[in-house]
Write an enzyme that holds these catalytic residues in place. Structure first.
Site, PDB file in Angstrom:
ATOM      1  N   LYS A   1      11.884  -2.047   2.012  1.00 54.54           N
ATOM      2  CA  LYS A   1      10.603  -1.479   1.633  1.00 54.54           C
ATOM      3  C   LYS A   1      10.909  -0.047   1.246  1.00 54.54           C
ATOM      4  O   LYS A   1      11.449   0.708   2.051  1.00 54.54           O
ATOM      5  CB  LYS A   1       9.682  -1.524   2.848  1.00 54.54           C
ATOM      6  CG  LYS A   1       8.233  -1.566   2.532  1.00 54.54           C
ATOM      7  CD  LYS A   1       7.450  -1.693   3.821  1.00 54.54           C
ATOM      8  CE  LYS A   1       6.096  -2.266   3.561  1.00 54.54           C
ATOM      9  NZ  LYS A   1       5.348  -2.508   4.778  1.00 54.54           N
TER      10      LYS A   1
ATOM     11  N   ASP B   1      -3.025  -4.581  13.122  1.00 54.94           N
ATOM     12  CA  ASP B   1      -3.326  -4.860  11.714  1.00 54.94           C
ATOM     13  C   ASP B   1      -2.943  -6.286  11.358  1.00 54.94           C
ATOM     14  O   ASP B   1      -2.284  -6.527  10.360  1.00 54.94           O
ATOM     15  CB  ASP B   1      -2.612  -3.855  10.812  1.00 54.94           C
ATOM     16  CG  ASP B   1      -3.087  -3.950   9.357  1.00 54.94           C
ATOM     17  OD1 ASP B   1      -4.258  -4.330   9.135  1.00 54.94           O
ATOM     18  OD2 ASP B   1      -2.286  -3.671   8.449  1.00 54.94           O
TER      19      ASP B   1
ATOM     20  N   SER C   1       0.810  -1.207   0.000  1.00 57.91           N
ATOM     21  CA  SER C   1       0.000   0.000   0.000  1.00 57.91           C
ATOM     22  C   SER C   1       0.855   1.273   0.000  1.00 57.91           C
ATOM     23  O   SER C   1       0.424   2.316  -0.460  1.00 57.91           O
ATOM     24  CB  SER C   1      -0.961  -0.013   1.184  1.00 57.91           C
ATOM     25  OG  SER C   1      -0.392  -0.675   2.280  1.00 57.91           O
TER      26      SER C   1
END
Ligand code: ADP
Ligand code: MG
Length: 276
Positions: A36, A138, A17
């Site tokens: 990342k 999450d 995302s």
């Protein structure tokens, strides 16, 4: 140079995302890692804050069942942050579930208990942390990884702290919140027991190869979650496993077992490794 030159990109793994994940090699010793890559130039203040939060949380966590953080590089010229992390060769659990579904096969019960037990060990180290507890907030199959020896690793603590101010429904890029607890829907306080709910939902999905509550709209999903109606996991799995899962997916957070209580279950206790 910002430190980027210490690594060499091997290949891209996927897009999340916030940005791309790539497999990289540390030049000094050839160690394979991932980074990342996050472009903060286009980010809102809120998103930047989430990234800072992800990095700060990650670097404090050092546990064999948590994706290990190695380094952070800021490239101001390109407005990019690179978070260097452990490479999980076995991919994520969402992919594992998808592959079994395609093969029309179920995972052996032994593996289901093992995933549960390792997730609990990771959660235990976060929930019982001396310096203050950390909640994941999450948990979903896409954030649970496997390394080359099939060890389970929790990743993506990204939303852990910042999430609590707003309702999860406000976050469009979070995706369908299949694993969200009734108290989160009601905008009540997220607590350790909410992580237990999500873990129960994930283990349900590992066994059933589908989420316990499915719907096409957020509203429908919220209704299903609050109804609490669950189909049993496939008949091949024992009542013992089913009982543990249903205990975790109870409407009332108080009635859900804690991580410590779950770790006392005989099937989990035998799988708990001592990490010193
Ligand atoms: P999302 O934002 O959807 O959670 P991520 O940015 O976390 O996505 O991940 C993007 C892709 O990279 C996914 O396919 C995920 O499985 C993979 N990935 C993320 N972290 C790692 C890791 N540490 N090791 C191996 N693969 C990873
Ligand atoms: Mg992720």
């Amino acid at each position: 140079m910002s430190g980027l030159d210490k690594y060499e990109k091997i290949t891209d793994i996927g897009k999340g995302s916030f940005g791309c994940v790539s497999k990289i090699k540390r030049k000094a010793d050839g160690k394979v890692l991932v980074w990342k890559e996050l472009n903060y130039g286009k980010m809102s203040e809120k998103e930047k804050q989430m990234i800072v939060s992800e990095v700060n949380i990650l670097r404090e966590l050092n546990h064999p069942n948590i994706v290990r953080y190695y380094d952070r590089i800021i490239d101001r010229d390109q407005a990019k942050i690179y978070i260097v992390m452990e490479y999980c060769e076995g991919g994520d659990i969402a992919t594992l579930i998808k592959n079994y579904k395609r093969k029309k096969e179920h995972l052996p019960e032994e593996i289901v208990w093992s995933v549960l037990s390792q997730m609990l060990q990771a959660l235990s180290s976060c929930h019982n942390r001396k310096e203050g507890k950390i909640l994941h907030r999450d948990l979903k199959p896409g954030n649970i990884f496997l390394d080359k020896s099939n060890n389970v690793k929790l990743g993506d603590f990204g939303l852990s702290r910042v999430m609590n101010q707003d309702s999860v429904f406000a976050y469009t890029h979070v995706g369908t919140p299949y694993y969200m607890s009734p108290e989160q829907i009601n905008d009540q306080k997220y607590n350790e027991k909410s992580d237990i709910w999500s873990t129960g939902c994930i283990i349900y999905e590992v066994a059933a190869l589908r989420a316990p509550f499915e719907a096409t709209t957020h509203y429908q999903l919220a209704m299903k979650i609050k109804s609490g109606k669950l189909d049993r996991i496939p008949a091949m799995y024992t009542d013992d496993l089913w009982r543990v899962i249903t205990s975790m997916i109870q409407q009332d957070p108080e009635r859900r077992p804690s991580v410590d209580e779950l770790q006392n279950h005989p099937q989990i206790q035998v799988r708990v490794k001592e990490y010193k």
